[in-house]
Design a protein around this motif. Sequence first.
Motif, short mmCIF file in Angstrom:
data_model
loop_
_atom_site.label_atom_id
_atom_site.label_comp_id
_atom_site.label_asym_id
_atom_site.label_seq_id
_atom_site.Cartn_x
_atom_site.Cartn_y
_atom_site.Cartn_z
N ASP A 121 13.65 37.23 7.27
CA ASP A 121 14.33 38.23 8.08
C ASP A 121 14.98 37.61 9.30
O ASP A 121 16.09 38.00 9.70
CB ASP A 121 13.34 39.32 8.51
N ALA A 139 13.96 37.26 0.03
CA ALA A 139 13.21 38.34 0.67
C ALA A 139 12.78 39.39 -0.34
O ALA A 139 11.67 39.93 -0.25
CB ALA A 139 14.06 38.97 1.78
N GLN A 143 8.92 40.41 -0.94
CA GLN A 143 8.44 41.78 -0.75
C GLN A 143 7.79 42.32 -2.02
O GLN A 143 6.80 43.06 -1.97
CB GLN A 143 9.58 42.68 -0.29
N ARG A 231 9.10 44.52 7.11
CA ARG A 231 10.32 43.81 7.47
C ARG A 231 10.50 43.72 8.98
O ARG A 231 10.23 44.67 9.71
CB ARG A 231 11.54 44.48 6.85
N THR A 252 8.03 44.15 13.31
CA THR A 252 8.13 44.76 11.99
C THR A 252 8.32 46.27 12.15
O THR A 252 8.00 46.85 13.19
CB THR A 252 6.88 44.50 11.14
N GLN A 279 20.01 44.12 5.00
CA GLN A 279 18.73 43.43 5.00
C GLN A 279 17.75 44.04 4.00
O GLN A 279 16.95 43.33 3.37
CB GLN A 279 18.15 43.47 6.42
N ILE A 280 17.81 45.37 3.83
CA ILE A 280 16.87 46.08 2.95
C ILE A 280 17.68 46.91 1.96
O ILE A 280 17.95 48.11 2.19
CB ILE A 280 15.91 46.96 3.78
#
Length: 414
Positions: A121, A139, A143, A231, A252, A279-280
């Motif tokens: 991240d 990532a 995850q 994250r 986070t 990012q997600i």
Amino acid sequence: MAGESTPEAPAEGPLWRALRALMPDSQEGLMLDLGASVTGSVVQLLRRAAELFYGGQGSMCLQAAEAILDYSWEQLNTGPWRDVDKGWRRVYALGCLLKAVCLCRAPAGPLAVAEALRVCDMGLLMGAAILGDILLRVAAVLQAHLPAGKRPPPGPSPQQPRTKKARSAPVPLPDLEPGSIVPRVRCPSLQYFGEHFLLPGRPVILEGVTDHWPCMRKWSLEYIQATAGCRTVPVEVGSRYTDEDWAQRLMTVNEFISTHIEGESRDIGYLAQHQLFDQIPELRQDIDIPDYCCLGSGEDEEITINAWFGPPGTVSPLHQDPQQNFLAQVMGRKYIRLYSPRESEALYPHETHLLHNTSQVDVENPDLERFPRFAAAPFLSCVLGPGDLLFIPVSYWHYVRALDLSFSVSFWWS
């Protein structure tokens, strides 16, 4: 042979194999053109780290990667961010990549995987895109290897059970004057929206447009924790960005929720980020770009999507943006006040270049001795609830206050 190191035992395991499959086949595939600004000693250190990685020396590669991150972090934090050379951002991203992967050599427990995800991240937030956005793929793998039951506890104390709920103290709602309420239209055609609101630059709330978005039925505090809790993201700490004590901190999502939403912290924390959906991707898949954006001059790739997530009482001071804006409300409610660009002088913008697009006036508690013209400035107002999509025309001044735990998504387009 003297001077050569012996490869470590193979780091077999499903996580390591998945990560190793994402990496280039050889050291040559890892190296990038870093530019003339990156010093030769750092280039040599990066090459050495690559040699160690492909030579099976994971622990030594990890040490070299940490040294690379130390050197490049200093460069990233020297002077304004806009002046940071992209070559140094690539170096930082490569250091994060090597460190994250090396942390997961078997055996890698949940804490090591969580640390590797944090490093990824940081590379996504501070580094440059490398190797086809490899950090995003790394990532996602990390995850997936942190199942909910094995993830580190979301709060600061591993021994403390989670019993708190989101704070829900009532937040005062101003009276909405009948003649100054933002109009509402249900699912207008593109032509109608363009003719009646986009071209004349008139704010409007569009109803029914977001009903089919998955986020409208899926998103909750628990869903956000399950999807993004581990994250690392930047959080704005302070009730508004014009306050002297305003700051930005990395934590986070779980830490943010535990401290600023469920916790007793008096500091208001607010997650406001344009990179969150890059990012997600799991969250990005739950929203759609409004069809009305096709009336603009840019492509979908040029639309900036922002996340706004925070507790009741969070304020965005009266300000204006240089692009058209759709603000979609997913969770909670927000009180919003809007002023036409024609009223700019009565809104007393800051004189500094940094805040020239922000008013000096505290909208709901104005100092009319200092800002006398503000009292006569006409405005529109509304309460934006889940499913509402507010069109804020370019350069229109807007003030926003969260009435509940709130998650909004904005789309800036030209």
